[in-house]
Write a protein that holds these residues in place. Structure first.
Motif, PDB file in Angstrom:
ATOM      1  N   SER A 184      37.613  45.644  53.858  1.00 51.56           N
ATOM      2  CA  SER A 184      36.790  44.260  52.967  1.00 51.56           C
ATOM      3  C   SER A 184      37.178  43.421  51.999  1.00 51.56           C
ATOM      4  CB  SER A 184      35.435  44.913  52.740  1.00 51.56           C
ATOM      5  OG  SER A 184      35.934  45.787  51.465  1.00 51.56           O
ATOM      6  N   ASP A 185      36.205  42.719  51.620  1.00 50.46           N
ATOM      7  CA  ASP A 185      36.939  41.183  50.574  1.00 50.46           C
ATOM      8  C   ASP A 185      37.002  42.618  49.017  1.00 50.46           C
ATOM      9  OD1 ASP A 185      37.341  39.323  51.751  1.00 50.46           O
ATOM     10  OD2 ASP A 185      35.691  38.104  51.521  1.00 50.46           O
ATOM     11  N   GLN A 186      35.440  42.733  49.082  1.00 50.20           N
ATOM     12  CA  GLN A 186      36.042  44.312  47.739  1.00 50.20           C
ATOM     13  C   GLN A 186      36.882  44.577  47.775  1.00 50.20           C
ATOM     14  OE1 GLN A 186      32.544  46.394  47.783  1.00 50.20           O
ATOM     15  NE2 GLN A 186      32.411  46.724  45.731  1.00 50.20           N
ATOM     16  N   GLU A 187      37.799  45.804  49.001  1.00 53.91           N
ATOM     17  CA  GLU A 187      38.487  46.131  48.931  1.00 53.91           C
ATOM     18  C   GLU A 187      40.040  45.349  48.496  1.00 53.91           C
ATOM     19  OE1 GLU A 187      36.498  49.726  52.407  1.00 53.91           O
ATOM     20  OE2 GLU A 187      37.634  47.638  53.003  1.00 53.91           O
ATOM     21  N   ARG A 188      40.062  44.779  49.317  1.00 52.03           N
ATOM     22  CA  ARG A 188      40.973  44.137  48.977  1.00 52.03           C
ATOM     23  C   ARG A 188      40.880  43.490  47.696  1.00 52.03           C
ATOM     24  NH1 ARG A 188      43.599  41.588  52.841  1.00 52.03           N
ATOM     25  NH2 ARG A 188      43.065  41.929  55.010  1.00 52.03           N
ATOM     26  N   ASP A 189      40.096  43.625  46.877  1.00 55.88           N
ATOM     27  CA  ASP A 189      40.146  43.234  45.242  1.00 55.88           C
ATOM     28  C   ASP A 189      41.287  44.272  44.609  1.00 55.88           C
ATOM     29  OD1 ASP A 189      39.019  40.369  45.319  1.00 55.88           O
ATOM     30  OD2 ASP A 189      37.411  40.632  44.989  1.00 55.88           O
ATOM     31  N   VAL A 190      40.354  45.326  45.053  1.00 57.83           N
ATOM     32  CA  VAL A 190      40.853  46.759  44.146  1.00 57.83           C
ATOM     33  C   VAL A 190      42.859  46.573  44.012  1.00 57.83           C
ATOM     34  CG1 VAL A 190      41.277  49.304  43.992  1.00 57.83           C
ATOM     35  CG2 VAL A 190      38.796  47.922  44.619  1.00 57.83           C
ATOM     36  N   VAL A 191      42.990  46.167  45.082  1.00 55.72           N
ATOM     37  CA  VAL A 191      44.568  46.554  45.910  1.00 55.72           C
ATOM     38  C   VAL A 191      45.301  44.603  44.800  1.00 55.72           C
ATOM     39  CG1 VAL A 191      44.283  48.759  46.042  1.00 55.72           C
ATOM     40  CG2 VAL A 191      44.997  46.222  47.656  1.00 55.72           C
ATOM     41  N   SER A 192      44.337  43.551  44.905  1.00 55.45           N
ATOM     42  CA  SER A 192      44.752  42.592  44.322  1.00 55.45           C
ATOM     43  C   SER A 192      45.678  42.620  42.617  1.00 55.45           C
ATOM     44  CB  SER A 192      44.489  41.637  44.249  1.00 55.45           C
ATOM     45  OG  SER A 192      43.937  41.017  46.050  1.00 55.45           O
ATOM     46  N   LEU A 193      46.279  43.235  42.487  1.00 53.02           N
ATOM     47  CA  LEU A 193      46.834  43.772  41.095  1.00 53.02           C
ATOM     48  C   LEU A 193      47.070  42.305  40.154  1.00 53.02           C
ATOM     49  CD1 LEU A 193      49.327  46.148  42.256  1.00 53.02           C
ATOM     50  CD2 LEU A 193      47.422  46.475  41.777  1.00 53.02           C
ATOM     51  N   GLU A 194      47.331  41.785  40.841  1.00 44.13           N
ATOM     52  CA  GLU A 194      46.887  40.716  39.465  1.00 44.13           C
ATOM     53  C   GLU A 194      45.756  40.156  39.163  1.00 44.13           C
ATOM     54  OE1 GLU A 194      45.962  37.940  43.541  1.00 44.13           O
ATOM     55  OE2 GLU A 194      46.808  39.887  42.882  1.00 44.13           O
ATOM     56  N   LYS A 195      44.362  40.427  39.714  1.00 41.89           N
ATOM     57  CA  LYS A 195      43.073  40.627  39.358  1.00 41.89           C
ATOM     58  C   LYS A 195      42.625  41.488  37.929  1.00 41.89           C
ATOM     59  CE  LYS A 195      41.331  38.123  43.456  1.00 41.89           C
ATOM     60  NZ  LYS A 195      40.653  38.300  44.484  1.00 41.89           N
ATOM     61  N   HIS A 196      43.721  43.175  38.090  1.00 41.16           N
ATOM     62  CA  HIS A 196      43.099  43.741  37.514  1.00 41.16           C
ATOM     63  C   HIS A 196      44.681  44.035  35.911  1.00 41.16           C
ATOM     64  CE1 HIS A 196      40.469  45.058  40.186  1.00 41.16           C
ATOM     65  NE2 HIS A 196      41.632  44.924  41.585  1.00 41.16           N
ATOM     66  N   VAL A 197      45.161  43.159  35.761  1.00 44.72           N
ATOM     67  CA  VAL A 197      46.188  42.660  34.514  1.00 44.72           C
ATOM     68  C   VAL A 197      45.147  42.621  32.777  1.00 44.72           C
ATOM     69  CG1 VAL A 197      48.073  41.287  33.142  1.00 44.72           C
ATOM     70  CG2 VAL A 197      47.766  41.597  35.920  1.00 44.72           C
ATOM     71  N   THR A 198      45.580  43.620  31.978  1.00 46.16           N
ATOM     72  CA  THR A 198      45.614  43.915  30.782  1.00 46.16           C
ATOM     73  C   THR A 198      46.275  44.229  30.141  1.00 46.16           C
ATOM     74  OG1 THR A 198      44.971  46.143  30.744  1.00 46.16           O
ATOM     75  CG2 THR A 198      43.078  44.596  32.092  1.00 46.16           C
ATOM     76  N   ALA A 199      45.943  43.487  28.728  1.00 50.04           N
ATOM     77  CA  ALA A 199      46.514  44.051  27.617  1.00 50.04           C
ATOM     78  C   ALA A 199      47.539  45.461  27.745  1.00 50.04           C
ATOM     79  CB  ALA A 199      45.941  43.695  26.493  1.00 50.04           C
ATOM     80  N   ASP A 200      46.780  46.390  28.554  1.00 50.58           N
ATOM     81  CA  ASP A 200      47.094  47.596  28.306  1.00 50.58           C
ATOM     82  C   ASP A 200      48.682  47.563  29.141  1.00 50.58           C
ATOM     83  OD1 ASP A 200      45.164  48.895  26.392  1.00 50.58           O
ATOM     84  OD2 ASP A 200      43.868  48.949  28.215  1.00 50.58           O
TER      85      ASP A 200
END
Length: 281
Positions: A184-200
């Motif tokens: 699903s789109d939601q599952e894809r979002d979890v492994v779309s790493l450009e969407k999960h970049v933080t200062a950490d």
């Protein structure tokens, strides 16, 4: 050189499918000598070969480890879970490897706070997953460690899979890492790493080629943009020539395939080593 295979624990067994895989590390550790510097420590490059989360490419394993040794790094190769599996099985394997290396820092003559994750293609996605998620709740249901125990200190990403957006993704890697043929789109979002970049996210060295037809250049462009916006230090090289899967881009890893010998790209290990050294100042 200390060369050994080390089987890793699988704390998540029974919680998510990992195809009954027993992940293991192969070490390439330079020994300390009395006549040189018996107390010398080095950074560790922890290598994750590519293969679309379907197999592990030998061209992106031992040859890379030996090249890192030649540049003064300790090295180890992780043989992680591939399909059929469920997310985040492979990432748990890598977290286990980080923890093992960190808790054996003295024995391996490495700095516990200088563990560099080095990934190629899907292996790059795996390393970037740890880079993005180490300080999240992702691993809490599966591993008994604190977030700081599994923190990578730098990322070395070679033509990595990053996004799961259908326009630019490597679809096989996305389906294999999620364990689903129609995520699903939601599952894809979890492994779309450009969407999960933080200062950490730790500092990143990344390279890619403009001619890569398997993993489009947009993967690294999107990641570079996200890193910049989050204020994460990074160095990014986009080479004009070269197909996907270059590894060292030399005869050593070309397997008699002329298209995998690209002298312009073969400088990446030295560029990485110079970058890493500059980051320690």
């Amino acid at each position: 050189m200390i060369h050994q295979n080390i089987q890793l624990p699988v704390h998540y067994a029974g919680k998510i499918n990992n195809n009954n895989t027993k992940p293991y590390l192969t070490t390439y550790l330079l020994e300390s000598r009395e006549d040189l510097n018996k107390n010398r420590k080095r950074p560790l490059v922890l290598i994750c070969p590519g293969g679309g989360y379907e197999y592990l490419s030998p061209r992106e394993a031992e040859p890379i480890a030996l090249r890192m040794n030649a540049l003064g790094f300790q090295a180890a190769v992780l043989y992680y879970t591939v399909k059929p599996m469920e997310f985040p099985a492979a990432a748990c394997d890598l977290a286990e490897a980080i923890y093992y290396a960190r808790t054996h820092a003295d024995e391996w003559h490495i700095y516990a706070d200088q563990i560099i994750l080095c990934g190629f293609s899907a292996g790059g996605h795996l390393c970037a997953t740890l880079g993005c998620y180490w300080n999240s709740t992702l691993f809490a249901p599966f591993l008994p460690y604190k977030n700081a125990d599994i923190k990578p200190n730098a990322l070395l990403l070679s033509y990595p899979v990053i996004t799961a957006d259908k326009g630019f993704c490597h679809e096989g890697s996305v389906q294999n890492v999620l364990g689903k043929s129609n995520p699903s789109d939601q599952e894809r979002d979890v492994v779309s790493l450009e969407k999960h970049v933080t200062a950490d996210v730790p500092p990143v060295f990344m390279w890619h080629t403009f001619e890569d037809q398997a993993v489009p250049t947009e993967n690294t462009l999107l990641f570079a943009k996200a890193l910049r916006e989050a204020g994460v230090p990074f160095e990014y090289h986009l080479f004009a020539k070269g197909s996907h899967g270059l590894a060292l881009a030399t005869d050593e890893t070309a397997e008699n395939r002329a298209e995998l010998v690209v002298p312009e790209c073969a400088v990446w290990p030295e560029l990485f080593a110079a970058w890493y050294k500059s980051m320690q100042k």
